[in-house]
Design a protein around this motif. Structure first.
Motif, PDB file in Angstrom:
ATOM      1  N   TYR A   1      -4.198  10.477   2.008  1.00 22.74           N
ATOM      2  CA  TYR A   1      -3.829   9.817   0.804  1.00 22.74           C
ATOM      3  C   TYR A   1      -3.479  10.933  -0.417  1.00 22.74           C
ATOM      4  CZ  TYR A   1      -3.158   6.686  -3.332  1.00 22.74           C
ATOM      5  OH  TYR A   1      -2.668   6.423  -4.670  1.00 22.74           O
ATOM      6  N   ARG A   2      -2.032  10.798  -0.866  1.00 21.05           N
ATOM      7  CA  ARG A   2      -2.023  11.573  -1.930  1.00 21.05           C
ATOM      8  C   ARG A   2      -1.159  10.651  -3.136  1.00 21.05           C
ATOM      9  NH1 ARG A   2      -3.988  14.268   0.951  1.00 21.05           N
ATOM     10  NH2 ARG A   2      -3.590  16.344   1.522  1.00 21.05           N
TER      11      ARG A   2
ATOM     12  N   ARG B   1       2.111  10.484  -4.437  1.00 18.39           N
ATOM     13  CA  ARG B   1       3.201   9.758  -3.390  1.00 18.39           C
ATOM     14  C   ARG B   1       3.550   8.255  -3.571  1.00 18.39           C
ATOM     15  NH1 ARG B   1       2.175  13.215   2.033  1.00 18.39           N
ATOM     16  NH2 ARG B   1       2.370  15.521   1.182  1.00 18.39           N
ATOM     17  N   GLY B   2       2.349   7.693  -4.136  1.00 17.18           N
ATOM     18  CA  GLY B   2       2.467   6.187  -4.119  1.00 17.18           C
ATOM     19  C   GLY B   2       1.356   5.720  -4.695  1.00 17.18           C
TER      20      GLY B   2
ATOM     21  N   TRP C   1      -0.458   2.114   0.038  1.00 17.05           N
ATOM     22  CA  TRP C   1      -0.865   3.113   1.194  1.00 17.05           C
ATOM     23  C   TRP C   1      -1.998   2.036   2.033  1.00 17.05           C
ATOM     24  CZ3 TRP C   1      -6.032   5.370   2.091  1.00 17.05           C
ATOM     25  CH2 TRP C   1      -5.952   6.179   2.906  1.00 17.05           C
TER      26      TRP C   1
END
Length: 200
Positions: A79-80, A83-84, A89
């Motif tokens: 998970y980044r 990026r969102g 996610w």
């Protein structure tokens, strides 16, 4: 200097601060075990709602919800935050786990249909007992208090140690051990009570 002879007053520019949800997401991505329970409380209702809508079965939806958060924690390094948002996610993981549950349901239905097409084939007694035992355990697990059921499900289906369960739930290790012990005792008494009924 201004016309009134005073120096202009500097207006402070507010510094944007991270929202509580952003802070949870950052700590989750960093592997902060203490935040897992907060993440679960915050977004489990969303995951459970999606699972119920798709599966139409409350108990199965609860199982999927547990699976989603276990998968999220184990895969947190993927998970980044940039990026969102974290809930998006989690929704992605939820959709995959719902698809897995529906596929498993289809396989069970197909297996039952195949068995029905072979009326002369009688399952071996030990196979029948194995199926009945799994059904009994699943039913009795659902009758346990929520905390005991959660600990035993994480143990049996999540393959977690009691120390890992303490990290995931945020409960003290002693509390986890107590829930596990009481749940197993209650489960054992229930299953022993069912045995004479089945033997009749």
């Amino acid at each position: 200097m201004t016309e009134a002879g005073h120096a202009p007053v500097a207006v402070p520019v507010p510094v944007p601060t991270a929202s509580p949800e952003d802070d949870l997401a950052d700590r989750f991505a960093a592997g902060d075990e203490a935040v897992m329970e907060a993440v679960y409380r915050r977004w489990a209702p969303l995951v459970l709602s999606l699972a119920r809508q798709s599966l139409g079965d409350g108990a199965e939806a609860e199982d999927v919800t547990q699976t989603v958060f276990l998968a999220a924690w184990r895969g947190r390094h993927g998970y980044r935050p940039g990026r969102g948002p974290l809930p998006a996610w989690l929704v992605g993981i939820t959709r995959r786990k719902i698809a897995d549950a529906l596929s498993a349901r289809t396989r069970r239905t197909d297996a039952a249909a195949a068995a029905a097409r072979e009326p002369d084939r009688t399952p071996e007694p030990y196979a029948q007992d194995d199926v009945l035992n799994r059904v009994d355990v699943t039913r009795e697990l659902r009758r346990l208090p929520e905390a005991q059921r959660r600990v035993l499900c994480l143990t049996f289906y999540g393959d977690l140690t009691q120390t890992q369960i303490a990290h995931v739930t945020g409960w003290p290790l002693g509390t986890v051990k107590s829930h596990a012990r009481r749940g197993l005792l209650r489960l054992g008494r229930s299953l022993v009570g069912e045995a004479p009924e089945r033997a009749r």
